[in-house]
Design a protein around this motif. Sequence first.
Motif, PDB file in Angstrom:
ATOM      1  N   GLU A 111       6.295   2.083   0.289  1.00 48.81           N
ATOM      2  CA  GLU A 111       5.367   1.418   1.193  1.00 48.81           C
ATOM      3  C   GLU A 111       4.359   0.624   0.371  1.00 48.81           C
ATOM      4  OE1 GLU A 111       2.084   2.625   4.602  1.00 48.81           O
ATOM      5  OE2 GLU A 111       3.799   3.927   4.228  1.00 48.81           O
ATOM      6  N   ASN A 112       4.228  -0.640   0.693  1.00 48.96           N
ATOM      7  CA  ASN A 112       3.314  -1.536  -0.032  1.00 48.96           C
ATOM      8  C   ASN A 112       3.586  -1.542  -1.538  1.00 48.96           C
ATOM      9  OD1 ASN A 112       1.933  -2.207   2.356  1.00 48.96           O
ATOM     10  ND2 ASN A 112       0.626  -0.397   2.159  1.00 48.96           N
ATOM     11  N   GLY A 172      -1.053   8.400  -5.948  1.00 48.09           N
ATOM     12  CA  GLY A 172      -0.456   7.524  -4.941  1.00 48.09           C
ATOM     13  C   GLY A 172       0.893   7.981  -4.440  1.00 48.09           C
ATOM     14  N   SER A 173       1.693   8.620  -5.275  1.00 50.16           N
ATOM     15  CA  SER A 173       3.022   9.038  -4.844  1.00 50.16           C
ATOM     16  C   SER A 173       2.964  10.154  -3.809  1.00 50.16           C
ATOM     17  CB  SER A 173       3.841   9.507  -6.050  1.00 50.16           C
ATOM     18  OG  SER A 173       3.210  10.611  -6.672  1.00 50.16           O
ATOM     19  N   ASN A 179      -4.636   3.315   0.951  1.00 52.95           N
ATOM     20  CA  ASN A 179      -4.136   3.021   2.295  1.00 52.95           C
ATOM     21  C   ASN A 179      -3.589   4.242   3.016  1.00 52.95           C
ATOM     22  OD1 ASN A 179      -4.692   0.231   2.065  1.00 52.95           O
ATOM     23  ND2 ASN A 179      -2.793  -0.052   0.881  1.00 52.95           N
ATOM     24  N   GLY A 180      -3.507   5.370   2.329  1.00 52.96           N
ATOM     25  CA  GLY A 180      -2.995   6.577   2.952  1.00 52.96           C
ATOM     26  C   GLY A 180      -1.491   6.550   3.158  1.00 52.96           C
ATOM     27  N   THR A 284      -2.966   9.393   7.438  1.00 59.10           N
ATOM     28  CA  THR A 284      -4.038  10.020   6.669  1.00 59.10           C
ATOM     29  C   THR A 284      -4.663   9.001   5.724  1.00 59.10           C
ATOM     30  OG1 THR A 284      -2.394  10.749   5.045  1.00 59.10           O
ATOM     31  CG2 THR A 284      -3.014  12.319   6.761  1.00 59.10           C
ATOM     32  N   VAL A 285      -5.984   8.974   5.690  1.00 60.66           N
ATOM     33  CA  VAL A 285      -6.741   8.044   4.850  1.00 60.66           C
ATOM     34  C   VAL A 285      -7.699   8.860   3.984  1.00 60.66           C
ATOM     35  CG1 VAL A 285      -8.289   6.060   4.809  1.00 60.66           C
ATOM     36  CG2 VAL A 285      -6.591   6.277   6.628  1.00 60.66           C
ATOM     37  N   PRO A 286      -7.670   8.706   2.650  1.00 61.76           N
ATOM     38  CA  PRO A 286      -8.503   9.545   1.767  1.00 61.76           C
ATOM     39  C   PRO A 286      -9.989   9.449   2.048  1.00 61.76           C
ATOM     40  CG  PRO A 286      -6.838   8.370   0.491  1.00 61.76           C
ATOM     41  CD  PRO A 286      -6.786   7.820   1.878  1.00 61.76           C
TER      42      PRO A 286
END
Length: 380
Positions: A111-112, A172-173, A179-180, A284-286
């Motif tokens: 993703e992204n 990130g993984s 971006n969650g 989910t967003v950090p």
Amino acid sequence: MSEATKDAAKDATAPATTAGAAPAAAASITDRLRRPAPYLWLAGSVLLLLFPFYLDRFWLQAGLFAMAAAIGAIGLNLLTGSTGQLSMGHAFFLAVGAYSYCVLAGESSTENGHAITGLGLPTWLAAVLAVLLAGAAGGLFSPIAGRLSGAYLGIATLALIFIGQHVLFNAGSLTGGFNGRPVPPLSLFGFTFDDTEVVVAAVPFQSSEKLWYLGLAALLAGGLFARGVLRGRPGRALNAIRDHRIAAGVMGVPVARYRAGVFVLSSMYAGLAGVLLALVFQRTVPEYFGMILSLEYLAMIVIGGLGSVAGAVIGAAFVSLLPQVLTHYSDSLPLVSAPGTGGIAPGEASRYLYGAAVVAVVLFLPGGIARLKTPGEKKK
């Protein structure tokens, strides 16, 4: 006096005693029926069950946020309100529950431009394991929690927020970074809590309507369990530790063990709240799981009432619903407007209001809103 006379006297007095006890029991039942509290609880329960048939998606999501907040607040109230252990890191354990569910239930994807890891476990199993992992994270910290108290524990748990934010933004993984990552819908007994329409009594049920009953069941189970803990022997031990730690130790209460155990239990409640929040948000967003969230949970239990399950629910509803209500009605409220339009943003206004509520409760109602008496309830 002969034996026959004694027996006759007993027989004569027995009906009088029974006759005196019966009116007393009847009067007690009558008094209970006259109190408004049972009828209010019954009416509230019926309304909660009927809300998905009449409310729109906005109010259902607001209610779900309140339910998740109430579950987390009950856990924090067990730790802070009943045991006297200040925790500033409650948001960390919510993040553990939310992201553990995403990693365990999600599929590996890209993703992204970033590879996201997922184990693809059954979602119900992932939810259970996420709660247990939150408890395990609390268990790793419990040796510290068992030996520290007051501001020292608060500062120590504050470190969890900074550690958690660093991991959430950089791993990130697992987390998806800034971006969650998306949240897989929960499936239970072949029923999926997603946006696929299921028509019930001519009302289309989507994810919010389906999750509503799941949230009610989780809140009811969590509230009843916490109430049982507080009313039993563990609750008395926790209150003794809160009121006088040294005296509790002298009486034979294993203070360090109870402190560590309630910290693990509080972490599991936070993990369950995190899973429910993730299912409602669907992403989910950090940034959400930061310092402000921990402070909001502290405000919930202070406003509602320390050491009270009902107080945790009331405080959670007040603090979590306030910004959403202000946002929804920002066009018609004075001084409150959408962000960037010159007025006070709804989120900022809500923090002013529940900050003022905390001050008012501390000064004028130390027991919180839950200690208020209903009109028909007698003071003890």
